[in-house]
Design a protein around this motif. Structure first.
Motif, short mmCIF file in Angstrom:
data_model
loop_
_atom_site.label_atom_id
_atom_site.label_comp_id
_atom_site.label_asym_id
_atom_site.label_seq_id
_atom_site.Cartn_x
_atom_site.Cartn_y
_atom_site.Cartn_z
N ASP A 94 2.80 12.14 6.49
CA ASP A 94 2.35 13.48 6.14
C ASP A 94 2.03 13.53 4.66
OD1 ASP A 94 2.07 16.18 5.49
OD2 ASP A 94 3.44 16.79 7.10
N GLU A 95 0.79 13.87 4.33
CA GLU A 95 0.36 13.78 2.93
C GLU A 95 1.07 14.79 2.02
OE1 GLU A 95 -3.76 14.62 2.27
OE2 GLU A 95 -3.84 15.94 4.02
N ARG A 96 1.81 15.73 2.62
CA ARG A 96 2.59 16.65 1.79
C ARG A 96 3.90 16.00 1.33
NH1 ARG A 96 1.86 21.19 6.28
NH2 ARG A 96 2.41 19.29 7.38
N ASN A 97 4.25 14.91 2.01
CA ASN A 97 5.50 14.22 1.67
C ASN A 97 5.31 13.22 0.56
OD1 ASN A 97 6.91 15.63 3.57
ND2 ASN A 97 6.74 14.04 5.14
N LYS A 98 6.42 12.66 0.10
CA LYS A 98 6.39 11.67 -0.96
C LYS A 98 5.68 10.41 -0.49
CE LYS A 98 9.12 9.50 -4.43
NZ LYS A 98 10.43 9.25 -5.04
N MET A 99 4.96 9.79 -1.43
CA MET A 99 4.32 8.54 -1.06
C MET A 99 5.28 7.38 -1.30
SD MET A 99 0.66 6.92 -2.04
CE MET A 99 -0.22 7.60 -0.66
N LEU A 100 5.48 6.59 -0.27
CA LEU A 100 6.37 5.44 -0.34
C LEU A 100 5.54 4.19 -0.54
CD1 LEU A 100 8.53 6.43 2.76
CD2 LEU A 100 8.93 7.03 0.37
N GLN A 101 6.20 3.09 -0.83
CA GLN A 101 5.50 1.80 -0.96
C GLN A 101 5.70 1.02 0.33
OE1 GLN A 101 3.50 0.80 -3.54
NE2 GLN A 101 3.75 2.94 -4.10
N ARG A 102 4.63 0.69 0.96
CA ARG A 102 4.72 -0.05 2.22
C ARG A 102 4.34 -1.51 1.99
NH1 ARG A 102 1.95 2.38 7.45
NH2 ARG A 102 3.73 3.76 7.09
N ILE A 103 5.21 -2.41 2.40
CA ILE A 103 4.89 -3.84 2.32
C ILE A 103 4.55 -4.32 3.73
CG2 ILE A 103 5.76 -6.15 1.77
CD1 ILE A 103 7.53 -4.92 -0.33
N TYR A 104 3.37 -4.93 3.84
CA TYR A 104 2.95 -5.50 5.12
C TYR A 104 3.21 -7.00 5.12
CZ TYR A 104 0.32 -1.34 6.56
OH TYR A 104 -0.04 -0.08 6.95
N GLY A 105 3.61 -7.52 6.27
CA GLY A 105 3.80 -8.97 6.38
C GLY A 105 3.63 -9.41 7.81
N THR A 106 3.71 -10.69 8.01
CA THR A 106 3.68 -11.21 9.37
C THR A 106 4.59 -12.42 9.45
OG1 THR A 106 2.27 -11.80 11.23
CG2 THR A 106 1.70 -12.78 9.11
N SER A 107 4.97 -12.79 10.66
CA SER A 107 5.87 -13.93 10.82
C SER A 107 5.59 -14.63 12.14
CB SER A 107 7.32 -13.46 10.76
OG SER A 107 7.58 -12.53 11.80
N PHE A 108 5.89 -15.92 12.14
CA PHE A 108 5.67 -16.75 13.33
C PHE A 108 6.80 -17.77 13.46
CE2 PHE A 108 1.57 -15.05 12.38
CZ PHE A 108 0.96 -14.88 13.62
N PRO A 109 7.02 -18.26 14.67
CA PRO A 109 8.10 -19.23 14.87
C PRO A 109 7.74 -20.63 14.35
CG PRO A 109 7.15 -18.59 16.98
CD PRO A 109 6.45 -17.80 15.93
N LYS A 110 6.50 -20.82 13.93
CA LYS A 110 6.10 -22.12 13.41
C LYS A 110 5.16 -21.92 12.25
CE LYS A 110 5.86 -25.66 16.99
NZ LYS A 110 4.94 -26.21 18.01
N ARG A 111 5.29 -22.76 11.26
CA ARG A 111 4.40 -22.72 10.10
C ARG A 111 2.93 -22.79 10.56
NH1 ARG A 111 6.06 -20.92 5.53
NH2 ARG A 111 3.98 -20.36 4.81
N ALA A 167 0.85 -1.18 0.00
CA ALA A 167 0.00 0.00 0.00
C ALA A 167 0.88 1.22 0.00
CB ALA A 167 -0.89 0.00 1.23
N GLY A 168 0.35 2.31 -0.49
CA GLY A 168 1.08 3.56 -0.43
C GLY A 168 1.05 4.10 0.98
N ALA A 169 2.09 4.77 1.39
CA ALA A 169 2.11 5.39 2.71
C ALA A 169 3.01 6.61 2.62
CB ALA A 169 2.64 4.42 3.75
N TYR A 170 2.52 7.74 3.12
CA TYR A 170 3.32 8.96 3.04
C TYR A 170 4.49 8.88 4.00
CZ TYR A 170 -0.94 10.65 0.87
OH TYR A 170 -2.03 10.79 0.06
N TRP A 171 5.64 9.40 3.55
CA TRP A 171 6.82 9.49 4.41
C TRP A 171 6.46 10.31 5.65
CZ3 TRP A 171 10.91 8.00 6.60
CH2 TRP A 171 11.91 8.86 7.10
#
Length: 636
Positions: free
Chosen positions: A208-225, A201-205
């Motif tokens: 702040d919406e006046r700043n450049k929009m960056l690309q944000r990658i969301y993820g999750t992790s766990f110690p077991k499958r 998703a896009g996310a402002y640096w």
RNA sequence: GCUGGGGUAGCUCAACGGCAGAGCAGCUGACUUGUAAUCAGCAGGUUGUGGGUUCAAAUCCCAUCCCCAGCUCCA
């Protein structure tokens, strides 16, 4: 020698310069395997940390919130490393742990596609397999600057430049990858077992919406499958509770293309709505509130006077009527103020509490609309309290009590509280704001409830206490709010006549308990997964005759319940009982009353509860009394 | 508003340049039914909307509206 104290109070001596990891080696197998970081004298630190002379230590695993955050934070670093390997020109912004996972923001020339995510995920798996040690090193501000400047990491340089002068600057290295980071981290990339990237998703640096929009990658992790699978399964389950889905399935409400953000309530949704309103009325009458109704449309002048024109225009709708400018109300306060002003008020009358189920319209940005949670037209269970300064605290406490009663006691919700302070765009001088903030803070402190301070999030006319509830995915929504307002009374010259016969300035409190009926219904729907408590259920009982020859008796039973005020329905369709039961279950009808030959001859009904199952036969009077009692008690 | 993804029957989805389909819901009929789906038949569509490319467009391109996730904003 270093004296190490464990959480259970036991103590052991270790040689000087021992690391947390070395201490861990002396402990149980299971902990050795699971420990991610250590709490050293209260501070969470890497396992590689060298321990001081005398130290309290506790090892944290994924089961601890802090351990989990570190695990996710390290996962974010692996994500960043993978992205840098595949897209060397990507610039790194920030990558923290969040409640159920992590994200990392990148400045890249072209946005990531879902296919890119797969490639990145594969690269992450490679990095994990490489089991690279994650090591910390500290450096001077100049060194750090030089390092990240050379790497072209502009955002990191910006972060370094803004670190307070006394702060220790640290980096973490894993293989070829170095990131500016306070840490701590897990010992190596191999500690991360199961990772999944979920979305981009896009996310402002810096948000702040006046700043450049960056690309944000969301993820999750766990110690077991298996834990990851479980989590993904829970997300799927949560979607079944989504009020937008249940709203359609249970035929409660809809939003149409003809009016984005302008919800339609269906007959069943209106039952729910009306029940909430009558409950609200009962509770507020008891607490000394009056109720009014003010127009939806008023002359623009009024809104200019109130400050809405200057501070809230962007969110308002306007209309021209007989060549005169009007505005559709985004808030109820100015209307209520006009009513207060219709005559003089004595100090003896105060506090005056005036409630209004006010339908307001706000032009919200199209991207934020969300089912009933975020709409452009909604009904606030508003009230304005006009009181003397010395009554403010008691009034605020009384409102907090109503919220607690509604949320916790009646609906069984868990909630959290925030105090929002003066925003950038505010009316009134500093002194007035301090007074208002102090009033809210004092009242909150007196209750002893924990609260977070939300700097700069107050309304333009005053600071506020916000009450937040959670939706099915754990996102929080502001519902109740209490606002202390010393500004409108000035703007509208609101006063009362004191004992001395003189005019005195009063204080105004704005407050909502549900917040908006729409949002509250959404929360309610998700919280109960559509299986509303009986008092709220659109249909409380459905009578199911087995064959046509039982219909007359079933109709009689239905009438019998209706006469007692129960919302009962007869399902006389030519279908098998199992079919009718399935439908009633899907519709989450609390009570199903099956009637056939046996029930007619014994003058009973066979009762099935949506959650408890078959309760067996009983006389109609018995089940009627049970349902009526449940309604009356508003049992959840 | 911004970034990305998406809109096919009332709902869930298939078809991904070559005749627009299935399940559920709906309607009709049969079955007279005992605690989570009886059977059969029928009907249902300007593929969000407008334009373009093509012999041919649900499919490719452009614009626009709406929805979803996130950002920003808020009850």
């Amino acid at each position: 020698m270093a004296l190490v104290v464990f959480p259970d109070g036991s103590r052991r001596d270790f040689p000087d310069g021992v690391s947390a990891a070395a201490v861990l080696k002396e402990l149980g197998q299971r902990l050795q395997k699971e420990a991610l970081v250590a709490r050293v004298n209260g501070r969470v630190a890497d396992l590689a940390t060298v321990l001081p002379q005398e130290v309290e230590i506790e090892f944290l695993t994924f089961a601890d919130e802090e351990g989990r955050d570190v695990y996710r934070h390290s996962s974010a670093h692996i994500l960043a490393q993978a992205v840098k390997r595949l897209y060397p020109q990507a610039k790194l912004a920030i990558g923290p742990a969040i409640s159920d996972g992590f994200y990392y923001d990148f400045d890249v020339p072209a946005p990531f596609t879902p296919e890119d995510l797969n490639r990145i995920e594969a690269e992450m798996a490679r990095i994990i397999k490489e089991d690279l040690p994650i090591t910390r090193f500290e450096l001077s501000r100049e060194e750090a600057r030089a390092l990240f400047e050379a790497a072209g990491e502009d955002y990191k340089v910006e972060i370094i430049d803004e670190l307070p002068p006394e702060s220790v600057i640290s980096c973490y290295r894993q293989g070829e990858f170095i990131d500016l980071c306070a840490g701590p981290h897990v010992p190596s990339t191999g500690c991360i077992k199961a990772v999944k990237l979920l979305s981009v998703a896009g996310a402002y640096w810096r948000g702040d919406e006046r700043n450049k929009m960056l690309q944000r990658i969301y993820g999750t992790s766990f110690p077991k499958r298996s834990l990851l699978e479980e989590h993904l399964h829970r997300l799927e389950e949560a979607k079944r509770r989504d009020h937008r889905r249940l709203g359609a399935e249970l035929d409660l409400f809809s939003v149409r293309e003809e009016g984005p953000g302008l919800p339609f309530f269906h007959p069943k949704g209106v039952v729910l709505y009306n029940e909430l309103v009558s409950f609200w009325r009962e509770e507020h009458r008891r607490r000394g509130y009056q109720e009014i109704k003010t127009p939806i449309l008023l002359r623009r002048e009024l809104w200019e006077r109130s400050g809405h024109w200057d501070h809230y225009k962007e969110n308002m709708y306007f209309a021209m009527i007989d060549e005169q400018p009007y505005a559709i109300k985004p808030m109820n306060c100015p209307g209520c103020i006009l009513l207060y002003q219709r005559r003089l008020h004595s100090y003896r009358e105060l506090p005056i509490r005036i409630g209004e189920m006010g339908l307001v319209h706000r032009h919200e940005l199209s991207g934020v609309l969300h089912g009933l949670m975020r709409v452009r037209s909604f009904t606030q269970d508003d009230a304005h309290i006009f009181c003397r300064r010395d009554q403010v605290k008691a009034e605020i406490l009384a409102i907090i009590e109503i919220v607690e009663y509604f949320y916790r006691t009646v609906f069984g919700f868990d909630y959290h509280v925030e105090l929002s302070t003066k925003p950038e765009e505010a009316m009134g001088d500093e002194a007035i704001w301090e007074l208002a903030e102090a009033a809210l803070r004092e009242a909150l402190d007196e209750t002893g409830m924990p609260y977070r301070v939300n700097v700069g999030e107050g309304a333009f006319y005053g600071p506020k206490i916000d009450f937040h509830l959670r939706d099915c995915l754990g996102r929080t929504w502001q519902c109740g709010t209490i606002q202390a307002d010393f500004v409108m009374p000035e703007k509208f010259d609101l006063f009362y006549i004191g004992e001395d016969g003189q005019r005195h300035r009063l204080v105004m409190l704005h407050r909502v308990v549900f917040g908006s009926l729409e949002r509250f219904i959404a929360i309610l729907t998700e919280h109960f997964a559509g299986a509303f408590p009986v008092w709220l259920a659109p249909v409380q009982a459905r009578v199911l005759p087995i064959t046509e020859r039982h219909t007359a008796y079933a109709a009689e039973v239905t009438c019998f319940l209706e006469e007692a005020g129960v919302r009962a329905e007869l399902d006389a369709r030519n279908e098998k009982v199992s079919y009718k039961i399935r439908e009633a279950q899907v519709q989450k009808v609390p009570y199903m009353l099956v009637v056939g030959d046996r029930e007619i001859s014994e003058h009973t009904v066979s009762v099935r509860h949506r959650a408890e199952g078959d309760l067996g036969p009983m006389p109609p009077g018995v089940i009627r009394d049970r349902i009526v009692a449940e309604i009356k008690a508003r049992r959840i």
